[in-house]
Write a protein that holds these residues in place. Structure first.
Motif, PDB file in Angstrom:
ATOM      1  N   CYS A 193      -4.689  -0.208  -3.060  1.00  0.00           N
ATOM      2  CA  CYS A 193      -4.109   0.717  -4.031  1.00  0.00           C
ATOM      3  C   CYS A 193      -4.878   2.024  -4.057  1.00  0.00           C
ATOM      4  O   CYS A 193      -5.970   2.152  -3.499  1.00  0.00           O
ATOM      5  N   THR A 240       0.848  -1.185   0.000  1.00  0.00           N
ATOM      6  CA  THR A 240       0.000   0.000   0.000  1.00  0.00           C
ATOM      7  C   THR A 240       0.886   1.238   0.000  1.00  0.00           C
ATOM      8  O   THR A 240       2.055   1.175   0.403  1.00  0.00           O
ATOM      9  N   THR A 241       0.337   2.337  -0.465  1.00  0.00           N
ATOM     10  CA  THR A 241       1.065   3.612  -0.449  1.00  0.00           C
ATOM     11  C   THR A 241       0.468   4.572   0.565  1.00  0.00           C
ATOM     12  O   THR A 241       0.933   5.703   0.690  1.00  0.00           O
ATOM     13  N   TRP A 300      -3.175   4.273  -9.557  1.00  0.00           N
ATOM     14  CA  TRP A 300      -2.520   2.999  -9.889  1.00  0.00           C
ATOM     15  C   TRP A 300      -3.492   2.104 -10.641  1.00  0.00           C
ATOM     16  O   TRP A 300      -3.134   1.444 -11.618  1.00  0.00           O
ATOM     17  N   ILE A 304      -7.428  -6.634  -4.662  1.00  0.00           N
ATOM     18  CA  ILE A 304      -7.114  -5.206  -4.677  1.00  0.00           C
ATOM     19  C   ILE A 304      -8.345  -4.432  -4.202  1.00  0.00           C
ATOM     20  O   ILE A 304      -9.469  -4.931  -4.254  1.00  0.00           O
ATOM     21  N   TYR A 355      -3.235  -5.725  -2.347  1.00  0.00           N
ATOM     22  CA  TYR A 355      -2.788  -4.353  -2.610  1.00  0.00           C
ATOM     23  C   TYR A 355      -3.939  -3.395  -2.318  1.00  0.00           C
ATOM     24  O   TYR A 355      -4.955  -3.407  -3.001  1.00  0.00           O
TER      25      TYR A 355
END
Length: 480
Positions: A60, A30-31, A64, A80, A58
């Motif tokens: 996300c 993850t960001t 992305w 996701i 993820y």
């Protein structure tokens, strides 16, 4: 699911095989550096991967998704956090377009009475393409208040209220920023594609940015329900695991977000009166960080029951259930339902003085940044329970009706609170399996098989429903 390979092709989860066997190692990515990261890093058996490492899970951001979804292969178990075209529900103009279409469909197929169940969003026009329709409606009802909102921005940016057509003319000429005397002007022009770009900074919904000309003009709810003389809206969480068939879970917890200033229609330019976004309210000169501007949903439900009686509150919350289901059904045939995708939506609901709920918007990425210790505990539990429903560890049987704070609301049809109860929806004896804002809910009829899988003391149940400081909000001035 398979996709054509190309030069950008990547595979994820390939080493795990195609079966959903129980697994003790989950590779996540993850960001988002907030409560989510804390929950992921502390989950047993989950390991963070960075850069180009292979992942199984993820969380996300939508930028992305837009850039990569069509160029990767994901194995059976990979998950996701967004559906490919989530914006069909989470962009204000698309949401209204889909709801209007669905309402017409219901009227054709089931009659006006059933179609009326979709009358939970204010009269709305997309601008500039429906400008002339808006002007026609505006002139039919002179003197009422309207609100203009960018279709895909967050934190109250670019929003303004008006009663004069001249303000719309200024907006059309691109001079709207000069008229937002108390509000933030819209962002500069953007060349983002229809799905938009994503702002990874902390925001209420981290939505994609689009050109300033794309707005909705919406009739403003001039009679909001007030507590302590202040306007508020509700943030409610809905988790969708599939659109075909529709499988949706409703979280029991949530909160009411209050404005910092007493409500009045005499000053349309004061953002602290009309916008309940935390990002807006915390900039108020007299905002108190410890007091905050949130109530837990349990406290809100208790308050309403004490003022109006349990039956009126039950009707209100049943009407809110209808909003969640009908809004999801309105996009069921247009959302690309992919078995690798799930979505945690943040619904924003406003209650008026008649105890009618109105859908303001649906957020694809509700804020996971905590504004207080209480908020942190709520979002920690919310995320833990979300991961339990997503079930990367393959622990669930598929028959659960409750997992932690989530209740299965819809499973290709309404779900009953009682085990073994036939589907009698429409007859009046069917009780939906939802417990939004309820206290002390228990018993075999509401508990799911998943409860014993993750034994832990619930932070939501242990904490006080509202702090003494926040309780002062109502003491500042009750309505008569």
């Amino acid at each position: 699911m398979s996709r054509p390979k190309n030069q950008n092709y990547k595979g994820h989860g390939l080493s795990k095989g195609k079966e959903r066997e129980q697994r003790t190692l989950v590779r996540f990515k993850t960001t988002l550096m907030n409560t989510l990261m804390d929950v992921l890093r502390h989950r047993p058996g989950w390991v963070e991967v960075k850069d180009e490492g292979e992942w199984d899970f993820y969380w996300c951001d939508v930028s992305w998704l837009r850039e990569n979804f069509d160029h990767i292969y994901m194995d059976e178990h990979v998950r996701i956090s967004h559906f490919r075209n989530h914006y069909e529900l989470t962009r204000k103009n698309y949401m209204v377009k889909n709801l209007k279409r669905f309402r017409k469909q219901l009227e054709r197929e089931a009659g006006k009475l059933e179609a009326a169940k979709c009358d939970f969003f204010p009269k709305t026009f997309e601008m500039p393409c429906e400008y002339h329709l808006f002007v026609e409606e505006f002139r039919k009802n002179p003197g009422i208040t309207w609100i203009m909102k960018p279709v895909a921005r967050s934190q109250g940016k670019g929003i303004f209220l008006f009663r004069r057509l001249k303000d719309i003319m200024d907006w059309r000429k691109g001079t709207v920023g000069k008229k937002l005397t108390g509000l933030e002007a819209p962002a500069p022009r953007s060349t983002a594609n229809p799905s938009g770009s994503h702002d990874t900074r902390s925001s209420d919904d981290q939505k994609e940015e689009i050109p300033v000309e794309n707005y909705v003009a919406q009739r403003y709810i001039e009679n909001p329900y007030l507590i302590g003389g202040r306007k508020f809206d509700l943030r409610v969480y809905v988790l969708v695991m599939s659109y075909i068939p529709l499988r949706a879970w409703l979280y029991r917890d949530g909160f009411a977000r209050f404005s910092n200033t007493r409500f009045t229609l005499n000053c349309l330019d004061d953002q602290y009166v009309h916008l309940t976004n935390v990002a807006v309210q915390k900039t108020s000169p007299d905002y108190h960080p410890k007091k905050g501007c949130k109530w837990m949903l349990q406290r809100f439900r208790q308050y309403l029951a004490s003022k109006h009686g349990p039956q009126a509150v039950e009707v209100l919350f049943r009407d809110m259930d209808n909003i969640f289901v009908k809004s999801l059904q309105s996009v069921q045939k247009v959302i690309i339902s992919d078995k690798h995708c799930f979505e945690l939506y943040g619904y924003d609901i406003l209650i008026d003085q008649d105890l009618k709920p109105w859908l303001l918007e649906v957020n694809a990425s509700p804020s996971l940044t905590a504004s207080s210790q209480e908020d942190y505990e709520l979002k920690t539990c919310l995320l833990e329970d979300t991961l339990n429903v997503v079930d990367m560890e393959a622990r669930l049987t598929g028959r659960e009706k409750r997992v932690g704070g989530f209740d299965l609301m819809w499973n290709d049809g309404p779900v009953s609170r009682e085990e073994g109860m036939p589907d009698l929806s429409g007859i009046g004896t069917f009780v939906t399996n939802t417990h939004l804002g309820m206290l002390g809910v228990g018993g075999s009829g509401s508990l799911g098989l998943g409860d014993a899988l993750w034994p832990r003391d619930s932070l939501v149940q242990q904490r006080n429903l509202i702090s003494p400081e926040a309780l002062q909000l109502c003491n500042l001035g009750q309505e008569t």
